[in-house]
Motif scaffolding. Structure first.
Motif, short mmCIF file in Angstrom:
data_model
loop_
_atom_site.label_atom_id
_atom_site.label_comp_id
_atom_site.label_asym_id
_atom_site.label_seq_id
_atom_site.Cartn_x
_atom_site.Cartn_y
_atom_site.Cartn_z
N UNK A 29 0.84 -1.20 0.00
CA UNK A 29 0.00 0.00 0.00
C UNK A 29 0.87 1.25 0.00
N UNK A 30 1.88 1.27 0.84
CA UNK A 30 2.78 2.43 0.90
C UNK A 30 3.49 2.64 -0.44
N UNK A 31 3.96 1.56 -1.05
CA UNK A 31 4.64 1.68 -2.35
C UNK A 31 3.69 2.22 -3.41
N UNK A 32 2.44 1.75 -3.42
CA UNK A 32 1.47 2.24 -4.40
C UNK A 32 1.16 3.72 -4.19
N UNK A 33 0.95 4.12 -2.94
CA UNK A 33 0.68 5.53 -2.65
C UNK A 33 1.86 6.40 -3.06
N UNK A 34 3.06 5.94 -2.74
CA UNK A 34 4.29 6.66 -3.09
C UNK A 34 4.41 6.82 -4.60
N UNK A 43 6.16 14.32 -5.67
CA UNK A 43 6.51 14.37 -4.25
C UNK A 43 6.40 12.97 -3.65
N UNK A 44 7.32 12.64 -2.75
CA UNK A 44 7.22 11.35 -2.06
C UNK A 44 6.13 11.40 -0.99
N UNK A 45 5.71 10.25 -0.56
CA UNK A 45 4.66 10.13 0.46
C UNK A 45 5.06 10.83 1.76
N UNK A 46 6.32 10.75 2.15
CA UNK A 46 6.78 11.40 3.38
C UNK A 46 6.58 12.92 3.29
N UNK A 47 6.81 13.50 2.11
CA UNK A 47 6.59 14.94 1.94
C UNK A 47 5.10 15.25 2.07
N UNK A 48 4.28 14.42 1.46
CA UNK A 48 2.83 14.62 1.56
C UNK A 48 2.41 14.61 3.03
N UNK A 49 2.93 13.66 3.78
CA UNK A 49 2.57 13.54 5.18
C UNK A 49 2.97 14.79 5.96
N UNK A 50 4.15 15.31 5.71
CA UNK A 50 4.59 16.54 6.38
C UNK A 50 3.67 17.70 6.00
N UNK A 120 -6.25 14.80 -3.79
CA UNK A 120 -7.16 13.91 -4.52
C UNK A 120 -6.50 12.59 -4.86
N UNK A 121 -5.26 12.66 -5.31
CA UNK A 121 -4.51 11.44 -5.64
C UNK A 121 -4.32 10.58 -4.39
N UNK A 122 -3.96 11.21 -3.30
CA UNK A 122 -3.73 10.48 -2.06
C UNK A 122 -5.01 9.82 -1.57
N UNK A 123 -6.09 10.57 -1.52
CA UNK A 123 -7.36 10.02 -1.04
C UNK A 123 -7.89 8.93 -1.97
N UNK A 124 -7.71 9.11 -3.27
CA UNK A 124 -8.12 8.07 -4.22
C UNK A 124 -7.34 6.78 -3.97
N UNK A 125 -6.05 6.92 -3.70
CA UNK A 125 -5.23 5.74 -3.40
C UNK A 125 -5.69 5.04 -2.13
N UNK A 127 -8.63 5.08 -0.88
CA UNK A 127 -9.91 4.42 -1.19
C UNK A 127 -9.69 3.16 -2.03
N UNK A 128 -8.88 3.27 -3.08
CA UNK A 128 -8.69 2.14 -3.99
C UNK A 128 -7.90 1.00 -3.36
N UNK A 129 -6.89 1.31 -2.58
CA UNK A 129 -5.98 0.29 -2.07
C UNK A 129 -6.41 -0.29 -0.73
N UNK A 130 -7.29 0.43 0.00
CA UNK A 130 -7.68 -0.05 1.33
C UNK A 130 -9.19 0.02 1.51
N UNK A 131 -9.72 1.20 1.65
CA UNK A 131 -11.12 1.38 2.07
C UNK A 131 -12.12 0.70 1.15
N UNK A 132 -11.90 0.79 -0.13
CA UNK A 132 -12.84 0.22 -1.10
C UNK A 132 -12.85 -1.30 -1.15
N UNK A 133 -11.95 -1.92 -0.45
CA UNK A 133 -11.86 -3.38 -0.46
C UNK A 133 -12.60 -4.03 0.70
N UNK A 134 -13.24 -3.19 1.53
CA UNK A 134 -13.95 -3.69 2.70
C UNK A 134 -15.30 -3.00 2.81
#
Length: 151
Positions: A29-34, A43-50, A120-125, A127-134
């Motif tokens: 999941x982290x690799x896909x989001x990144x 931007x890398x995921x760590x930058x997004x988080x900051x 939008x990209x982050x939230x879509x990820x 949803x697609x990689x985690x939330x939408x699967x449950x």
């Protein structure tokens, strides 16, 4: 050591597989989001988080020590990350008025626009990689399980 202690300390192959599955899922999941953030926004995921942590804070600024804790990085790791983000114009540093050794990371307008563009990209990820699967019921159960790990 008693037989009960040995039994309690053992991990069955099935339990070990649960652990490995958890690690694989997290890593994937982290690799896909990144990848999504890098490909679409540079931007890398760590930058997004900051950026996200700063936009959620008062005045879009946090003491470096508080930011390190929130993004789960060591102080030295955060310092290096913030240095790169300052170079990219996403953040600036401000000295602390009360502590000569302390400083704040502050979100710039460019950093805010970058975050806004990437959200939008982050939230879509997510949803697609985690939330939408449950189902919603499954997500509530997962949430309760994960809460146990945080205590």
């Amino acid at each position: 050591m008693t037989a009960a202690q040995v039994s309690r300390d053992r991990v069955t192959p099935e339990q070990l597989e649960v652990w490995r599955s958890f690690l694989r899922a997290h890593s994937l999941i982290i690799r896909r989001l990144e990848t999504d953030l890098m490909d679409r926004h540079g931007i890398p995921l760590a930058w997004y988080d900051v950026l996200a942590r700063l936009v959620e804070s008062d005045d879009r600024r946090l003491r470096m020590s508080d930011l390190a804790e929130r993004v789960m990085l060591s102080p030295s790791g955060l310092t290096r990350l913030v240095d790169r983000m300052v170079e990219a114009g996403l953040l600036c540093r401000e000295p602390s008025e009360n502590d000569a050794r302390g400083s704040y990371a502050v979100l710039t307008d460019h950093g805010f626009e970058t975050l806004r563009s990437a959200t939008g990209t982050h939230l879509r990820g997510i949803r697609d990689y985690v939330l939408g699967r449950f189902t919603d019921a499954e997500l509530l159960q997962i949430s309760s399980y994960l809460a146990r790990l945080e205590s």
